[in-house]
Write a protein that holds these residues in place. Sequence first.
Motif, mmCIF file in Angstrom:
data_model
loop_
_atom_site.group_PDB
_atom_site.id
_atom_site.type_symbol
_atom_site.label_atom_id
_atom_site.label_comp_id
_atom_site.label_asym_id
_atom_site.label_seq_id
_atom_site.Cartn_x
_atom_site.Cartn_y
_atom_site.Cartn_z
ATOM 1 N N ARG A 19 -2.973 9.309 2.367
ATOM 2 C CA ARG A 19 -4.330 9.778 2.632
ATOM 3 C C ARG A 19 -4.979 10.323 1.365
ATOM 4 N NH1 ARG A 19 -5.303 13.756 7.629
ATOM 5 N NH2 ARG A 19 -4.647 11.816 8.665
ATOM 6 N N THR A 60 -5.838 7.443 -1.045
ATOM 7 C CA THR A 60 -7.027 6.730 -0.565
ATOM 8 C C THR A 60 -8.293 7.514 -0.897
ATOM 9 O OG1 THR A 60 -5.803 5.654 1.212
ATOM 10 C CG2 THR A 60 -8.190 5.823 1.479
ATOM 11 N N ARG A 61 -8.235 8.825 -0.723
ATOM 12 C CA ARG A 61 -9.398 9.654 -1.039
ATOM 13 C C ARG A 61 -9.726 9.588 -2.536
ATOM 14 N NH1 ARG A 61 -7.561 14.126 0.486
ATOM 15 N NH2 ARG A 61 -7.223 15.201 -1.493
ATOM 16 N N THR A 109 -11.318 6.215 -3.328
ATOM 17 C CA THR A 109 -12.686 6.150 -2.827
ATOM 18 C C THR A 109 -13.626 6.987 -3.680
ATOM 19 O OG1 THR A 109 -11.861 5.816 -0.578
ATOM 20 C CG2 THR A 109 -14.149 6.513 -0.814
ATOM 21 N N ARG A 129 -8.055 -2.802 -1.431
ATOM 22 C CA ARG A 129 -9.082 -3.675 -2.010
ATOM 23 C C ARG A 129 -8.893 -3.799 -3.514
ATOM 24 N NH1 ARG A 129 -14.531 -5.230 -1.446
ATOM 25 N NH2 ARG A 129 -15.008 -6.430 -3.329
ATOM 26 N N ILE A 147 0.836 -1.202 0.000
ATOM 27 C CA ILE A 147 0.000 0.000 0.000
ATOM 28 C C ILE A 147 0.872 1.253 0.000
ATOM 29 C CG2 ILE A 147 -1.841 1.217 1.221
ATOM 30 C CD1 ILE A 147 -2.607 -1.472 -0.037
ATOM 31 N N SER A 191 -11.060 0.997 -1.690
ATOM 32 C CA SER A 191 -9.766 1.433 -1.168
ATOM 33 C C SER A 191 -8.648 0.929 -2.076
ATOM 34 C CB SER A 191 -9.560 0.876 0.235
ATOM 35 O OG SER A 191 -9.416 -0.534 0.193
#
Length: 280
Positions: free
Chosen positions: A187, A190-191, A194, A203, A175, A200
């Motif tokens: 961060r 990830t945003r 999403t 995922r 990751i 994520s």
Amino acid sequence: MDVIVDHGLEALAVADTVLISGWHAGPDVPDEVGAAVLAAHRRGARIVAICSGVYVPASLGLLDGRAAAVHWEMTADVAARFPLVRAHASVLFVDHGDVATAGASATTVDLCLHQVRREHGAALAMRIGRQLSASPQREGSQRQFLRLSTTGPMPDSLAPLLDWITAHLCRPLTIEDMPAHAGLSPRTLTRHFTDQLGVSPGRWLRDRRIASTRALLEETDLPVGAIAARVGLSSAVNLRRHFRAALGTTPAAYRDSFRRSGDQKQEQTQRGYDLNVASA
């Protein structure tokens, strides 16, 4: 372009899949059309509705009490007309096995590749996707459209990063590697995942590895340890754990089941060929 229709509703009596690619006649479905679709569904045909085509299975009660992927412009209307249908604008497609829906026209490729994956395996679906230059496999739970910020610059597309991950899947990517390659903070990445994909980064990476594992199980006799190395899961134990968590079965059982299914389809095809020859 011209759309040439060679057959009438009688074709639904022998169809394995009834694809409703759009519905511009309004929310009302003529009785003869509804009867033909219901008859096909009752004998086991798969009903696949794209975009406005959702009005057909919804009006026939085939989606009552079920979730359906609906184009975001139609969600309110479908919800009002068919209160028993759980209309979702935030997913690409929903597949219940007997009835499947795709929200927007562009998600047709995603749903159809999903159907190929179900019937013929991940390897063939991946080859078709590459031929179409389609984006890497997108799950039905991903978003139909990007959520765009109303202020400030729009986020850069994730496509270059996704292509890089797919090309280097054999590496034990973490990751932490993903935001480092993209030049973003964890961060922020990830945003973006999403907002743009609905999942994520972890995922998404796991799903790619599982899809590649399925393709290798289907098309090769490689041992599980060798497959684990190719998809970046480091060990057979690690692969088996992730595979069971994702699909509820083991790699060995999946391989055996896929090959038995393929043998049965070949036998059915051969029987049909023999019958045609005998009839001729």
